[in-house]
Design an enzyme around this catalytic site. Structure first.
Site, PDB file in Angstrom:
ATOM      1  N   GLN A 150     -10.068 -15.062 -33.662  1.00 59.60           N
ATOM      2  CA  GLN A 150     -11.328 -15.603 -34.155  1.00 59.60           C
ATOM      3  C   GLN A 150     -11.737 -16.785 -33.276  1.00 59.60           C
ATOM      4  O   GLN A 150     -11.103 -17.838 -33.355  1.00 59.60           O
ATOM      5  CB  GLN A 150     -11.067 -16.055 -35.593  1.00 59.60           C
ATOM      6  CG  GLN A 150     -12.244 -16.457 -36.398  1.00 59.60           C
ATOM      7  CD  GLN A 150     -11.798 -17.303 -37.584  1.00 59.60           C
ATOM      8  OE1 GLN A 150     -11.286 -18.401 -37.407  1.00 59.60           O
ATOM      9  NE2 GLN A 150     -11.984 -16.809 -38.780  1.00 59.60           N
ATOM     10  N   SER A 152     -13.745 -22.071 -33.973  1.00 58.82           N
ATOM     11  CA  SER A 152     -13.642 -23.534 -33.877  1.00 58.82           C
ATOM     12  C   SER A 152     -13.773 -24.013 -32.436  1.00 58.82           C
ATOM     13  O   SER A 152     -13.385 -23.318 -31.495  1.00 58.82           O
ATOM     14  CB  SER A 152     -12.303 -24.009 -34.434  1.00 58.82           C
ATOM     15  OG  SER A 152     -12.249 -23.777 -35.802  1.00 58.82           O
ATOM     16  N   SER A 198      -5.559 -18.969 -33.232  1.00 57.03           N
ATOM     17  CA  SER A 198      -4.273 -18.318 -33.478  1.00 57.03           C
ATOM     18  C   SER A 198      -4.275 -16.955 -32.807  1.00 57.03           C
ATOM     19  O   SER A 198      -5.319 -16.313 -32.714  1.00 57.03           O
ATOM     20  CB  SER A 198      -4.051 -18.112 -34.977  1.00 57.03           C
ATOM     21  OG  SER A 198      -4.141 -19.326 -35.650  1.00 57.03           O
ATOM     22  N   GLU A 235     -11.717 -14.597 -44.920  1.00 57.19           N
ATOM     23  CA  GLU A 235     -10.639 -15.568 -44.729  1.00 57.19           C
ATOM     24  C   GLU A 235     -10.186 -16.096 -46.080  1.00 57.19           C
ATOM     25  O   GLU A 235      -9.002 -16.187 -46.374  1.00 57.19           O
ATOM     26  CB  GLU A 235     -11.125 -16.721 -43.852  1.00 57.19           C
ATOM     27  CG  GLU A 235     -10.085 -17.828 -43.689  1.00 57.19           C
ATOM     28  CD  GLU A 235     -10.475 -18.845 -42.637  1.00 57.19           C
ATOM     29  OE1 GLU A 235     -11.674 -18.993 -42.359  1.00 57.19           O
ATOM     30  OE2 GLU A 235      -9.566 -19.490 -42.102  1.00 57.19           O
ATOM     31  N   GLU A 270     -10.587 -31.646 -47.958  1.00 58.75           N
ATOM     32  CA  GLU A 270     -11.857 -32.290 -48.307  1.00 58.75           C
ATOM     33  C   GLU A 270     -12.978 -31.261 -48.388  1.00 58.75           C
ATOM     34  O   GLU A 270     -13.817 -31.307 -49.287  1.00 58.75           O
ATOM     35  CB  GLU A 270     -12.187 -33.379 -47.270  1.00 58.75           C
ATOM     36  CG  GLU A 270     -11.302 -34.619 -47.368  1.00 58.75           C
ATOM     37  CD  GLU A 270      -9.837 -34.371 -46.981  1.00 58.75           C
ATOM     38  OE1 GLU A 270      -9.576 -33.441 -46.185  1.00 58.75           O
ATOM     39  OE2 GLU A 270      -8.966 -35.090 -47.486  1.00 58.75           O
TER      40      GLU A 270
END
Lengths: 371, 419
Positions: free
Chosen positions: B147, B150, B182, B265, B392
């Site tokens: 993926q 990020s 990953s 996910e 968060e």
């Protein structure tokens, strides 16, 4: 009998509706300052209209024979509404103790009246130290020579102890802790109200002076009965705690959505948002732990004793966290007498410590796990 | 409730799965039962295997996935035209539950990202010939997917991706840097989010592409993390040419592609039940550790142990109930998000509890079994509170979507897209 999901939803909504009408905040506030601490008319309606006292009493004793899952739904709703009524003492404590005793004669004598809502009852275990450990009981019972018994000693923290018609008292005989039935209208019994942190749950101190009593179950079996009953009643309490915690969360979320400060709703501040999310986490865990324990109880699973200890600890903590944070989210308003937040705080703290408190139930869990 | 009330077809399916597994695998030993001092004491959450061992592990995962696929258990929910079985997510859960009793290769390298998130994304958004080419390959274990979302400047705030894709004829040219990727080192394909329209509001200028990882200009570099190992990678994209037919979804419509992946996910997180997780929260193991360190009757530690176990067991109850809801055909509420949050916290608390039990024995290796090994878990715990969305972010999601609390007012600066 077992209700399916839609029947459980129906039960929940009818109890919620009933409590919204009969136990709104004003009623709770009025009753918590009254002598009896409950409204006999509402209690009679709960019995006649909803058959609540008989919900988990087996059919052979005049009840509807439902299980802990259904009872849990009712208790969650009562916990939400802070209902002032002898339900917990009568149906959860006393009826479950009678059933756990295995004494069919005592069950046949007392349970039909309980199921019909005619008899209120309670269970007196703890003494001045508040412990529910049968080994620490000092009240004594001696045979009266006529097949009956005489009980002497003191009991404290007895829920609805000044009003219950039937008192189940744990006292020590030569054979060990044993369970006794004591009639309210008997000689030698004195009950005085205790001042309580949580005024919505009446508690009394009993003084027994050679009070005539009937043995329930086998002489010396009180320890075993107590162990069994403590699991069941702490799961009942857990459901009540989960319901109260859910209500605190709802109050907080509602306030955070609507209360404006610094030109925006307070719930848009991440610090407040995260506090509410933390409360949600606690409430979700509490509901899962108490409902799963109730399910395992009804299935007669070997996992029940561990699940009961988990539910007790989890829900005690969750309710306390939710009740504290509810006041924090409300700010100064939450600290006022007029706001209901303190009623939940009081109930949460006293429920957390009712059967001994964290140190006791943590050790009970470790014990169950062989640690 | 429970198994007795399941529809018959699920019972038949479970029986079929059991027959398949009996024929191809051995029964698993009880993973939580153990004897102090015996066997492997590894508590590594992330792998720290030497490269050749890791490659061997990937091969074992591929081999087992191929056996599953060829027997109809490789893609239980997938459409039959791409090699799937056409059954429901509940069948998937039933299969997982049955398989957990067997000792089979760990297929996480394939399944967590590739099969759990990228497969459904390709299925939903790719052109038919791309689906033909990659979906059977993924679910057969031939291809591994990663993926490419990020970036150094876009972690939890994914819509801020800055990797650029510029149209050149029938191709697109990608330039930028991805991070926390990953399994990129084992992957044949990746799904990349790129910025194609810097002038549009940030969610509306993103386009998604299927990137062959052997395309010129794709450079995968392992990223060493605080545990010492390198599970994640940085992926540098330098003038990478991607044909337009590798585009997923519409031009500038990549955000909905990303949401497909992210929803999947969330569905895959929380399904981890064995390995170091089970060990870290195993009452047997923790109590044996307390005996071995003479802290058995320390009242303060016992109270903390009890609290730890209460949370771990209540989290399990939450999972059980979510699973039961799914099996009954319902949609679980916020249980899975709560469970993910608790999962990170439970393991973190367990690691710190054990540290206090071990004392100095977790700061230097005395060579004693089952002591310093816990440092591996301790060092992994910060990641557990970050990966798949930081604590968060998870709390914001719970507060906004479940409790209906208002969003943080968006400032002018946050509306701008970073260059």
């Amino acid at each position: 009998m077992t209700a399916d999901e839609s029947e459980l939803r129906e039960l929940r909504s009818s109890v919620r509706e009933f409590l919204a009408a009969k136990s709104p905040e004003e009623a709770v506030r009025k009753l918590m300052e009254s002598e009896e601490r409950y409204d006999p008319a509402v209690w009679a309606q709960a019995a006649d209209q909803l058959r609540l006292p008989g919900l988990v009493i087996p059919e052979e004793y005049g009840g509807d024979g439902f299980g802990q899952v259904e009872l849990g739904v009712v208790l969650e709703e009562m916990g939400r509404a802070l209902l002032c009524a002898p339900f917990f003492a009568t149906v959860v404590l006393a009826a479950q103790a009678l059933l756990a005793s295995g004494d069919k004669e005592a069950c046949a004598r007392h349970l039909p009246g309980i199921a019909a809502g005619r008899t209120t009852a309670t269970l007196a275990v703890a003494e001045d130290d508040g412990s529910w450990d049968p080994a620490l009981i000092s009240a004594r019972a001696v045979p009266d020579g006529d097949g009956g018994w005489r009980v002497s000693g003191r009991k404290s923290f007895v829920i609805d102890g000044t009003t219950a018609d039937l008192l189940l008292v744990v006292a020590r005989t030569v054979a060990g802790p044993s369970l006794f039935a004591v009639d309210r209208e008997t000689t030698g019994l004195a009950a005085t109200s205790m001042e309580t942190l949580d005024a919505t749950r009446a508690m009394a101190r009993l003084t027994l002076d050679a009070v005539p009593a009937t043995l329930v179950g086998a002489d010396g079996a009180g320890g075993r009965v107590m162990a069994k009953v403590l699991d069941i009643i702490s799961v009942g309490l857990a459901a009540e705690q989960a319901g109260g915690a859910r209500r605190c969360l709802e109050m907080s979320a509602e306030h955070a959505r609507t209360r404006q400060q610094f030109g925006r709703p307070v719930g848009s501040f991440q610090a407040v948002k995260h506090k509410c999310a933390d409360m949600l986490v606690q409430v979700e865990l509490a509901e899962a732990a108490s409902r799963e324990a109730a399910l395992l109880a009804d299935e007669g699973s070997d996992e029940f004793p561990v699940a009961a200890a988990v539910a007790h600890a989890c829900c005690s903590k969750a309710y306390m966290v939710a009740a504290m944070e509810n006041i924090q989210v409300h700010g100064g308003i939450g600290f006022t007498w007029e706001h209901p937040a303190h009623l939940y705080f009081r109930r949460a703290k006293s429920s957390q410590l009712l059967f001994g408190g964290p140190a006791v139930y943590h050790e009970r869990l470790l014990d169950r796990l062989g640690i | 409730m429970g198994l007795l009330h399941e529809p018959h077809d699920l019972q038949d399916f479970a029986a079929e799965a059991r027959r398949f597994l009996d024929a191809h695998a051995a029964k698993a030993p009880d993973r939580t039962a153990f004897t102090w001092g015996e066997g492997d004491d590894s508590m590594a959450y992330f792998s720290s295997l030497p490269p050749e061992e890791e490659r061997a592990q990937v091969q074992r995962a591929r081999a087992w996935q191929r056996i599953r696929y060829e027997n109809g258990f490789g893609w239980i929910t997938g459409p039959p035209e791409y090699g799937g079985r056409g059954l429901t997510p509940v069948h998937d859960l039933v299969y997982d539950a049955v398989e957990s009793d067997y000792d089979v290769a760990d297929t996480g390298v394939l399944s967590v990202i590739g099969l759990g998130m990228i497969g459904p994304t390709v299925l939903a958004h790719a052109r038919p010939h791309i689906k033909d080419r990659w979906l059977p390959a993924l679910y057969r274990g031939d291809a591994i997917a990663c993926q490419l979302f990020s970036e150094p400047g876009a972690g939890s705030d994914l819509a801020s991706v800055a990797t650029r894709a510029v149209r050149e004829g029938e191709d697109w040219v990608l330039n930028g840097q991805k991070v926390w990727t990953s399994v990129a080192q084992h992957s044949q394909i990746g799904v990349a989010l790129t910025r194609t329209n810097p002038d549009a509001p940030k969610h509306r200028g993103i386009t998604a592409f299927l990137v062959p990882m052997d395309a010129p200009g794709v450079d995968v570099r392992p990223l060493r993390q605080m545990t010492g190992g390198a599970d994640f990678n940085e992926v540098f994209l330098t003038d990478v040419r991607i044909p337009d037919d590798h585009r997923l979804g519409e031009v500038d419509g990549g955000w909905s592609v990303a949401l497909t992946t992210l929803m999947n996910e969330r569905a895959t997180v929380g399904s981890e039940g064995a390995g170091p997780v089970a060990a870290a929260l195993s009452p047997d193991r923790l109590s044996a550790l307390m005996r071995a360190t003479w802290t058995w009757d320390d009242r303060a530690l016992r109270a903390r142990l009890a609290e730890l176990l209460v949370d771990a067991m209540a989290t399990e109850h939450l999972n059980t109930r979510a699973l039961r809801t799914l099996r009954g055909g319902g949609t679980p509420g916020p249980e899975m998000s709560v469970s993910k949050l608790m999962y990170g916290q439970n393991l973190t608390r367990a690691a710190h509890f054990v540290s206090d039990v071990l004392g100095p024995r977790i700061i230097a290796d005395t060579g004693r079994w089952g002591t310093y090994a816990w440092s591996e878990l301790l060092l992994a715990t910060p990641a557990l509170r970050i990966l798949g969305g930081t604590e968060e972010i998870m709390k914001n999601i719970l507060a906004e979507r479940v409790l209906g609390l208002p969003k943080e007012p968006v400032t002018a600066a946050a509306k701008e897209v970073r260059p």
